[in-house]
Design a protein around this motif. Structure first.
Motif, short mmCIF file in Angstrom:
data_model
loop_
_atom_site.label_atom_id
_atom_site.label_comp_id
_atom_site.label_asym_id
_atom_site.label_seq_id
_atom_site.Cartn_x
_atom_site.Cartn_y
_atom_site.Cartn_z
N GLY A 90 -0.59 1.21 13.94
CA GLY A 90 0.66 0.60 13.47
C GLY A 90 0.89 1.15 12.02
N PHE A 91 -0.41 0.82 11.06
CA PHE A 91 -0.29 1.41 9.70
C PHE A 91 -0.05 2.67 9.56
CE2 PHE A 91 -3.33 -2.49 8.74
CZ PHE A 91 -2.19 -3.11 8.24
N LEU A 92 -0.47 3.57 10.63
CA LEU A 92 -0.42 5.02 10.67
C LEU A 92 1.08 5.29 10.69
CD1 LEU A 92 -1.43 8.04 10.51
CD2 LEU A 92 -1.96 7.96 12.83
N VAL A 93 1.73 4.76 11.70
CA VAL A 93 3.02 5.10 11.97
C VAL A 93 3.83 4.52 10.71
CG1 VAL A 93 4.98 4.41 13.27
CG2 VAL A 93 2.79 4.78 14.38
N VAL A 94 3.63 3.54 10.22
CA VAL A 94 4.54 3.03 9.08
C VAL A 94 4.31 4.00 7.78
CG1 VAL A 94 4.82 1.27 7.23
CG2 VAL A 94 4.46 0.58 9.79
N SER A 95 3.21 4.40 7.81
CA SER A 95 2.73 5.34 6.60
C SER A 95 3.67 6.51 6.74
CB SER A 95 1.42 5.47 6.27
OG SER A 95 0.81 4.24 5.91
N ILE A 96 3.46 7.20 7.86
CA ILE A 96 4.43 8.41 8.02
C ILE A 96 5.86 8.33 8.06
CG2 ILE A 96 4.85 10.21 9.87
CD1 ILE A 96 1.80 9.64 11.22
N ALA A 97 6.16 7.20 8.53
CA ALA A 97 7.80 6.82 8.33
C ALA A 97 7.92 6.76 7.00
CB ALA A 97 7.98 5.74 8.98
N CYS A 123 0.94 -1.29 -0.10
CA CYS A 123 0.10 -0.01 0.12
C CYS A 123 1.01 1.33 -0.12
CB CYS A 123 -0.89 -0.04 1.35
SG CYS A 123 -2.38 -1.26 1.08
N ASN A 124 1.89 1.33 0.81
CA ASN A 124 2.70 2.28 0.83
C ASN A 124 3.74 2.58 -0.55
OD1 ASN A 124 2.74 4.10 3.39
ND2 ASN A 124 2.53 1.91 4.21
N VAL A 125 4.03 1.33 -0.96
CA VAL A 125 4.96 1.44 -2.32
C VAL A 125 4.16 2.03 -3.43
CG1 VAL A 125 6.30 -0.09 -4.00
CG2 VAL A 125 6.73 -0.01 -1.52
N CYS A 126 3.09 1.18 -3.58
CA CYS A 126 2.05 1.41 -4.59
C CYS A 126 1.25 2.72 -4.48
CB CYS A 126 0.95 0.55 -4.94
SG CYS A 126 1.91 -1.01 -5.25
N ALA A 127 0.05 2.68 -3.56
CA ALA A 127 -0.60 3.99 -3.42
C ALA A 127 -0.02 5.15 -2.82
CB ALA A 127 -1.72 3.54 -2.41
N GLY A 128 0.78 5.04 -1.80
CA GLY A 128 1.55 5.99 -1.11
C GLY A 128 2.50 6.80 -2.19
N ASP A 129 3.36 6.05 -2.58
CA ASP A 129 4.49 6.75 -3.56
C ASP A 129 3.61 7.30 -4.78
OD1 ASP A 129 6.89 7.73 -4.27
OD2 ASP A 129 7.30 5.68 -5.20
N GLY A 130 2.77 6.36 -5.30
CA GLY A 130 2.26 7.10 -6.53
C GLY A 130 1.25 8.21 -6.11
N VAL A 131 0.44 8.55 -5.24
CA VAL A 131 -0.42 9.54 -4.83
C VAL A 131 0.26 10.89 -4.59
CG1 VAL A 131 -2.26 10.47 -3.51
CG2 VAL A 131 -2.32 8.28 -4.39
N ALA A 132 1.74 10.61 -3.96
CA ALA A 132 2.52 11.68 -3.70
C ALA A 132 2.77 12.40 -4.80
CB ALA A 132 3.75 10.95 -2.81
N ASP A 133 3.49 11.67 -5.71
CA ASP A 133 4.10 12.29 -6.92
C ASP A 133 2.77 13.07 -7.57
OD1 ASP A 133 6.25 12.43 -9.10
OD2 ASP A 133 4.40 12.02 -10.33
N ILE A 134 1.71 12.73 -7.70
CA ILE A 134 0.60 12.98 -8.34
C ILE A 134 0.06 14.51 -7.83
CG2 ILE A 134 -1.86 12.83 -9.17
CD1 ILE A 134 -1.32 9.89 -9.43
N PHE A 135 -0.06 14.42 -6.53
CA PHE A 135 -0.66 15.54 -5.71
C PHE A 135 0.55 16.61 -5.53
CE2 PHE A 135 -4.47 13.24 -4.62
CZ PHE A 135 -5.18 14.07 -3.97
N ALA A 163 2.55 19.07 0.44
CA ALA A 163 1.39 18.42 -0.28
C ALA A 163 1.79 16.92 -0.47
CB ALA A 163 0.95 19.04 -1.27
N GLY A 164 2.88 16.82 -1.22
CA GLY A 164 3.03 15.44 -1.66
C GLY A 164 3.30 14.38 -0.76
N SER A 165 3.92 14.99 0.46
CA SER A 165 4.48 14.13 1.48
C SER A 165 3.08 13.72 2.49
CB SER A 165 5.60 14.84 2.43
OG SER A 165 6.59 14.65 1.96
N ILE A 166 2.19 14.84 2.52
CA ILE A 166 1.09 14.65 3.42
C ILE A 166 0.28 13.48 2.44
CG2 ILE A 166 -1.19 15.49 4.20
CD1 ILE A 166 0.46 18.02 4.69
N ALA A 167 -0.17 13.80 1.39
CA ALA A 167 -0.61 12.86 0.45
C ALA A 167 -0.02 11.61 0.31
CB ALA A 167 -0.75 13.42 -0.89
N MET A 168 1.12 11.21 0.42
CA MET A 168 1.60 9.96 0.61
C MET A 168 1.17 9.02 2.05
SD MET A 168 5.56 8.59 0.09
CE MET A 168 5.77 6.76 0.51
#
Length: 241
Positions: free
Chosen positions: A203-210, A138-150, A168-173
């Motif tokens: 735990g998912f929140l912590v991993v996504s922020i990291a 989810c972070n490699v696909c959705a997170g990283d991909g959405v970060a670039d778009i936003f 904005a990109g980091s928050i979106a990721m």
């Protein structure tokens, strides 16, 4: 799911998963060739959709190690594809255009190769009962991909430690990685593969922020975030899950 024989069932599941993911890639190759989307956006749509659609196919496989290995062969085949195309042994202009920034086949040996390798290892090692596998994809696909778009569309404020990245990109990721992780947690909870708890959501929140912090670091840009983000997920995930 498809046969009393686990091997046959996993082979059928693998064939169906290949058909689904290849059809997706062919569709996005066509949108790239026809110029339906801007090339950078098309590349990110491939980045976001392949792993998430692939993970939707996981329930078709058996629960044991065989299911994990057979499923991991699907992104594993993309590793071989990236190597052959990247070294110029095979030629496929549509694939190169849909997955690279500058239509240079050698780019496939970096980000796209790391991406396919990450998906393969997350599937083979952690599989669908592990929160690390969910957070990883989810972070490699959705997170990283959405970060670039936003980041490209709404990112006006640059990060103080990396002028190539935006707030904005980091928050979106972080948000995309987290919400996608929770979504797949609910999906696998419904299927009985994992137990959903408040601790798991945190735990998912912590991993996504990291992951977002690591992706925004200048060194991550140098090395490639398709390499650094999976490593961050494994390290932080092993601490919080």
């Amino acid at each position: 799911m498809f046969s009393n024989n686990v091997v046959i069932s996993d082979i059928i599941a693998g064939g169906l998963s290949v058909g689904i993911t290849v059809s997706l890639l062919k569709l996005l190759e066509q949108t790239a060739t026809r110029g339906v989307f801007e090339q950078k956006l098309n590349r990110k749509l491939v980045h976001i959709s392949f792993g998430l659609v692939f993970m939707l196919c996981w329930p078709m496989f058996s629960s044991g190690r065989l299911g994990a290995v057979v499923a991991s062969l699907i992104p594993g085949m993309n590793i071989i594809n990236m190597l052959l195309l990247g070294f110029g042994i095979w030629k496929n202009d549509a694939t190169v255009k849909s997955m690279t920034r500058n239509n240079d086949h050698r780019e496939l040996l970096k980000g796209p190769l790391y991406y396919a390798s990450a998906l393969t290892l997350f599937t083979a090692i952690y599989w669908r009962t592990s929160p690390i596998a969910i957070a990883g994809l989810c972070n490699v696909c959705a997170g990283d991909g959405v970060a670039d778009i936003f980041g490209r569309r709404f990112g006006r404020r640059k990060l103080p430690y990396n002028r190539d990245k935006t707030v904005a990109g980091s928050i979106a990721m972080a948000c995309a990685g987290f919400f996608a992780s929770v979504g797949y947690m609910i999906y696998f909870l419904w299927l009985g593969y994992i137990q959903g708890t408040f601790k798991l959501v945190v735990g998912f929140l912590v991993v996504s922020i990291a992951s977002a912090v690591v992706e925004s670091h200048p060194k991550s840009t140098e090395l490639d975030d398709n390499l650094t983000v999976p490593l961050a997920v494994v390290f932080v995930g092993s601490l919080v899950f």
